[in-house]
Design a protein around this motif. Structure first.
Motif, PDB file in Angstrom:
ATOM      1  N   ARG A   2       1.259  -0.993   0.814  1.00 17.55           N
ATOM      2  CA  ARG A   2      -0.610  -0.009  -0.395  1.00 17.55           C
ATOM      3  C   ARG A   2       0.410   1.293  -0.148  1.00 17.55           C
ATOM      4  O   ARG A   2       2.282   1.288   0.940  1.00 17.55           O
ATOM      5  N   ARG A   3       0.238   2.199  -0.898  1.00 13.12           N
ATOM      6  CA  ARG A   3       1.515   3.652  -0.802  1.00 13.12           C
ATOM      7  C   ARG A   3       0.448   4.917   0.031  1.00 13.12           C
ATOM      8  O   ARG A   3      -0.943   5.109   0.490  1.00 13.12           O
ATOM      9  N   THR A   4       1.586   5.175   0.442  1.00 12.93           N
ATOM     10  CA  THR A   4       1.059   6.157   2.458  1.00 12.93           C
ATOM     11  C   THR A   4       0.325   7.276   1.791  1.00 12.93           C
ATOM     12  O   THR A   4       1.262   8.108   0.399  1.00 12.93           O
ATOM     13  N   VAL A   5      -0.140   7.865   2.172  1.00 14.25           N
ATOM     14  CA  VAL A   5      -0.469   9.202   1.905  1.00 14.25           C
ATOM     15  C   VAL A   5      -0.566   9.964   3.276  1.00 14.25           C
ATOM     16  O   VAL A   5      -1.098   9.713   4.419  1.00 14.25           O
ATOM     17  N   LEU A   6       0.156  10.974   3.873  1.00 16.20           N
ATOM     18  CA  LEU A   6       0.595  11.656   5.079  1.00 16.20           C
ATOM     19  C   LEU A   6      -0.644  13.058   4.982  1.00 16.20           C
ATOM     20  O   LEU A   6      -0.407  14.050   3.360  1.00 16.20           O
ATOM     21  N   LEU A  36      -1.345   8.528   6.751  1.00 17.53           N
ATOM     22  CA  LEU A  36      -0.073   8.491   7.963  1.00 17.53           C
ATOM     23  C   LEU A  36      -0.237   9.735   8.665  1.00 17.53           C
ATOM     24  O   LEU A  36      -0.654  10.677   7.359  1.00 17.53           O
ATOM     25  N   PHE A  37      -0.568  10.079   9.310  1.00 19.51           N
ATOM     26  CA  PHE A  37      -0.786  11.350  10.464  1.00 19.51           C
ATOM     27  C   PHE A  37       0.323  12.018  11.016  1.00 19.51           C
ATOM     28  O   PHE A  37       1.090  11.004  11.941  1.00 19.51           O
ATOM     29  N   LEU A  38       0.232  13.295  10.679  1.00 24.62           N
ATOM     30  CA  LEU A  38       1.713  14.206  11.525  1.00 24.62           C
ATOM     31  C   LEU A  38       1.366  14.971  12.407  1.00 24.62           C
ATOM     32  O   LEU A  38       0.371  15.701  11.295  1.00 24.62           O
ATOM     33  N   ILE A  39       0.861  15.197  13.559  1.00 21.17           N
ATOM     34  CA  ILE A  39       0.065  15.751  14.437  1.00 21.17           C
ATOM     35  C   ILE A  39       0.327  16.276  15.432  1.00 21.17           C
ATOM     36  O   ILE A  39       1.465  15.904  16.265  1.00 21.17           O
ATOM     37  N   PRO A  40       0.229  17.578  15.943  1.00 24.63           N
ATOM     38  CA  PRO A  40       0.657  17.880  17.381  1.00 24.63           C
ATOM     39  C   PRO A  40       0.160  17.487  18.191  1.00 24.63           C
ATOM     40  O   PRO A  40      -0.499  16.290  18.515  1.00 24.63           O
ATOM     41  N   PRO A  41       0.840  17.406  19.686  1.00 23.09           N
ATOM     42  CA  PRO A  41       0.698  16.636  21.019  1.00 23.09           C
ATOM     43  C   PRO A  41      -0.644  16.153  21.203  1.00 23.09           C
ATOM     44  O   PRO A  41      -1.390  15.053  21.712  1.00 23.09           O
ATOM     45  N   SER A  42      -1.566  17.638  21.014  1.00 24.33           N
ATOM     46  CA  SER A  42      -2.992  17.588  21.681  1.00 24.33           C
ATOM     47  C   SER A  42      -4.431  17.035  20.819  1.00 24.33           C
ATOM     48  O   SER A  42      -5.073  16.804  22.053  1.00 24.33           O
ATOM     49  N   HIS A  43      -3.059  15.849  19.515  1.00 25.43           N
ATOM     50  CA  HIS A  43      -4.552  15.265  19.024  1.00 25.43           C
ATOM     51  C   HIS A  43      -3.705  13.974  19.365  1.00 25.43           C
ATOM     52  O   HIS A  43      -4.559  12.968  18.810  1.00 25.43           O
ATOM     53  N   ARG A  44      -2.833  13.383  19.963  1.00 27.90           N
ATOM     54  CA  ARG A  44      -2.547  12.204  19.918  1.00 27.90           C
ATOM     55  C   ARG A  44      -3.396  11.131  20.423  1.00 27.90           C
ATOM     56  O   ARG A  44      -3.679   9.800  19.752  1.00 27.90           O
ATOM     57  N   LYS A  45      -4.024  11.318  21.061  1.00 26.59           N
ATOM     58  CA  LYS A  45      -4.775  10.826  22.257  1.00 26.59           C
ATOM     59  C   LYS A  45      -6.151  10.230  21.211  1.00 26.59           C
ATOM     60  O   LYS A  45      -6.586   9.414  20.688  1.00 26.59           O
ATOM     61  N   ALA A  77       8.195   7.372   2.050  1.00 26.10           N
ATOM     62  CA  ALA A  77       8.238   7.997   0.845  1.00 26.10           C
ATOM     63  C   ALA A  77       6.857   7.860  -0.553  1.00 26.10           C
ATOM     64  O   ALA A  77       6.231   7.472  -0.821  1.00 26.10           O
ATOM     65  N   PRO A  78       6.236   8.413   0.805  1.00 21.84           N
ATOM     66  CA  PRO A  78       4.272   9.458   0.442  1.00 21.84           C
ATOM     67  C   PRO A  78       4.346   9.554  -0.969  1.00 21.84           C
ATOM     68  O   PRO A  78       4.978   9.780  -1.850  1.00 21.84           O
ATOM     69  N   ALA A  79       3.365   8.721  -1.502  1.00 22.58           N
ATOM     70  CA  ALA A  79       2.408   8.862  -2.554  1.00 22.58           C
ATOM     71  C   ALA A  79       2.067  10.654  -3.025  1.00 22.58           C
ATOM     72  O   ALA A  79       1.616  10.921  -4.217  1.00 22.58           O
ATOM     73  N   MET A  80       1.560  11.319  -1.839  1.00 20.35           N
ATOM     74  CA  MET A  80       0.868  12.491  -1.885  1.00 20.35           C
ATOM     75  C   MET A  80       0.680  12.791  -0.385  1.00 20.35           C
ATOM     76  O   MET A  80       1.497  12.257   0.613  1.00 20.35           O
ATOM     77  N   VAL A  81       1.232  13.894  -0.246  1.00 21.24           N
ATOM     78  CA  VAL A  81       0.552  14.964   1.292  1.00 21.24           C
ATOM     79  C   VAL A  81       0.048  16.162   1.572  1.00 21.24           C
ATOM     80  O   VAL A  81       0.406  16.491   0.464  1.00 21.24           O
ATOM     81  N   VAL A  82      -0.910  15.894   1.832  1.00 19.70           N
ATOM     82  CA  VAL A  82      -2.317  16.302   2.005  1.00 19.70           C
ATOM     83  C   VAL A  82      -2.296  17.590   3.488  1.00 19.70           C
ATOM     84  O   VAL A  82      -1.528  17.420   4.469  1.00 19.70           O
ATOM     85  N   LEU A  83      -1.352  18.895   3.284  1.00 19.02           N
ATOM     86  CA  LEU A  83      -2.983  19.420   4.205  1.00 19.02           C
ATOM     87  C   LEU A  83      -3.323  19.765   4.961  1.00 19.02           C
ATOM     88  O   LEU A  83      -4.492  20.331   4.098  1.00 19.02           O
ATOM     89  N   ALA A  84      -3.751  19.407   5.936  1.00 21.17           N
ATOM     90  CA  ALA A  84      -5.106  19.164   6.535  1.00 21.17           C
ATOM     91  C   ALA A  84      -5.800  20.976   6.285  1.00 21.17           C
ATOM     92  O   ALA A  84      -6.941  20.871   6.503  1.00 21.17           O
ATOM     93  N   ASP A  85      -5.164  21.758   6.846  1.00 19.96           N
ATOM     94  CA  ASP A  85      -5.367  23.123   6.684  1.00 19.96           C
ATOM     95  C   ASP A  85      -4.165  24.003   5.490  1.00 19.96           C
ATOM     96  O   ASP A  85      -2.758  24.238   7.313  1.00 19.96           O
ATOM     97  N   PHE A  86      -4.026  24.390   5.030  1.00 23.74           N
ATOM     98  CA  PHE A  86      -2.759  25.501   4.407  1.00 23.74           C
ATOM     99  C   PHE A  86      -2.228  26.653   5.369  1.00 23.74           C
ATOM    100  O   PHE A  86      -1.555  26.859   4.988  1.00 23.74           O
ATOM    101  N   LEU A  87      -3.937  27.156   5.198  1.00 26.11           N
ATOM    102  CA  LEU A  87      -3.612  28.495   6.243  1.00 26.11           C
ATOM    103  C   LEU A  87      -3.136  27.888   7.178  1.00 26.11           C
ATOM    104  O   LEU A  87      -1.558  28.804   7.869  1.00 26.11           O
ATOM    105  N   ASN A  88      -3.330  27.254   8.338  1.00 24.38           N
ATOM    106  CA  ASN A  88      -2.413  26.836   9.898  1.00 24.38           C
ATOM    107  C   ASN A  88      -0.823  26.396   9.324  1.00 24.38           C
ATOM    108  O   ASN A  88      -0.606  26.877  10.589  1.00 24.38           O
TER     109      ASN A  88
END
Length: 416
Positions: A2-6, A36-45, A77-88
């Motif tokens: 499977r290919r990764t979407v970050l 695959l998510f890259l998140i702030p510590p507040s969202h870990r739980k 090696a993500p197949a694509m990277v998605v900014l959950a909110d580009f403004l943030n």
């Protein structure tokens, strides 16, 4: 393999952008892609509870976070990277030390969720009654695709370019279940067979403290909300979720304040709800409830007041009750909003014009208490008002079913 979407999430004070990304990730089940998510510590739980793979940003350490990006590229090696909110993301440098240029490490398409169809003609960004100073800094340049969730975006928009991919925000738009309705009502202590009204707020709606001049306006809106709920309690019980906004001294009969609740409990609570009352038309919870068949009413404001002069953004302004007029008189400044308390009255106007989502929820003025009550009460039970919203919902769901699915969109983007 499977290919990764970050998915990169940078807002640590709000959960809306995370919720949108999670909903999209759920649609990836059974496809050739994995999230695959890259998140702030507040969202870990929350993200761990969802069972989603994730890594955690380190506040205040741009060096470590850049190493983290390199590691993700090397290992996944993500197949694509998605900014959950580009403004943030573009304003996260002070929190995580990251800039757009740091994303050049990824050898794949880079895009974002385009929640509000950014770049619409005439959609100037009004924040707390003024044009946002950072508006000139907002840019989608360098992003190769936009994932445009509906609602709030118009699923009937035929002007979008090939880099725009509209889709249904919610993977499931089935009716809210009612199998546990009576059990939930008993747990809440609902009186007899009275209808239940849900009022839901979010913690980020209390972050206006950086703008002291806004506080009297926020308090005025809370006073109008409390007035409406006081009158509404004659007809229904009210369940309030989130920070306490009204009845700060004591709870009247029929008012149940639960505070913040976990997503699972919130979903269970909705089984007892007959109507949802909110003040933020971009709320994911609002979209979820309205699409799930729960009649929803949004409180908004078209009334300005500055330098002692008040005027409406309406061709036919309503007559205010004595109570509402007193609140307006006692408040130095008022400004229009569709997303309380930030504003976005003008910014969201063209997004809602011609959008069938606007027919699926009832929108009423916060300071027009008589019309607000006259709108809410008939929706508490079966009748033509509920039938109209139900019909609008079916029309909207038909439009959603014509949109591309997550798998189709991912394959299109990965081929860029």
């Amino acid at each position: 393999m499977r290919r990764t979407v970050l998915f990169i999430v940078t807002s640590f004070w709000a959960y809306g952008e995370l919720a949108i990304a999670i909903e999209f990730a759920r649609g990836m089940a059974g496809t050739e892609f994995r999230p695959l998510f890259l998140i702030p510590p507040s969202h870990r739980k929350l993200i761990a509870h969802e069972g989603l793979d994730h890594q955690v940003l380190v506040p205040g350490s741009g060096k470590i976070n850049r190493i983290l990006l390199h590691e993700i590229q090397h290992l996944h090696a993500p197949a694509m990277v998605v900014l959950a909110d580009f403004l943030n993301f573009d304003f996260c440098d002070r929190h995580y030390g990251l800039r757009r240029a740091d994303l050049d490490i990824f050898e794949c398409p880079l895009g974002t969720f385009d929640d509000f169809a950014w770049g619409r003609p005439g959609a100037w960004l009004d924040t707390y009654g003024f044009q946002a100073k950072y508006e000139a800094d907002i840019t989608l340049e360098g992003l190769s695709f936009r994932l445009r969730p509906c609602p709030l975006n118009n699923p009937l928009d035929e002007t979008a370019g090939p880099d725009v991919h509209p889709y249904s925000l919610l993977d499931s738009v089935e009716d809210v279940p009612t199998t546990e309705r009576e059990a939930v009502r008993r747990e809440l202590g609902v009186r007899g067979d009275r209808p239940v009204v849900l009022v839901a707020g979010a913690s980020w709606q209390r972050l206006h403290g950086a703008y002291p001049r806004v506080t009297p306006f926020v308090e005025a809106c809370h006073a109008m909300l409390e007035r409406l709920l006081t009158r509404l309690l004659e007809h229904a019980d009210v369940v309030a979720v989130g920070p306490r906004l009204v009845f700060t001294d004591s709870d009247p009969d029929g008012f149940h304040h639960l505070g913040p609740v976990e997503p699972e409990r919130f979903g269970r609570l909705t089984q007892a709800v007959d109507l949802h009352l909110g003040n933020n038309i971009v709320s994911v919870s609002l979209h979820r409830l309205a699409l799930g068949g729960i009649p929803s009413v949004v409180l908004m404001n078209s009334l300005h007041k500055h330098d002692g002069r008040a005027h409406w953004e309406l061709p036919d302004p309503p007559a205010l009750t004595e109570y509402a007029q007193r609140v307006v008189t006692d408040t130095a400044e008022l400004y229009p909003y569709r997303m309380f308390p930030v504003g976005w009255f003008h910014f969201l106007r063209s997004l809602l014009d011609g959008n069938p989502f606007a027919d699926m929820v009832s929108q009423v003025e916060m300071f027009d208490e008589e019309t607000a009550l006259a709108t809410v009460v008939p929706l508490l039970s079966a009748g033509p008002e509920r039938d109209r919203l139900a019909e609008s919902r079916q029309t909207y769901l038909t439009a959603l079913r014509k949109l591309g699915g997550v798998d189709t969109i991912l394959r299109q983007v990965a081929a860029l």
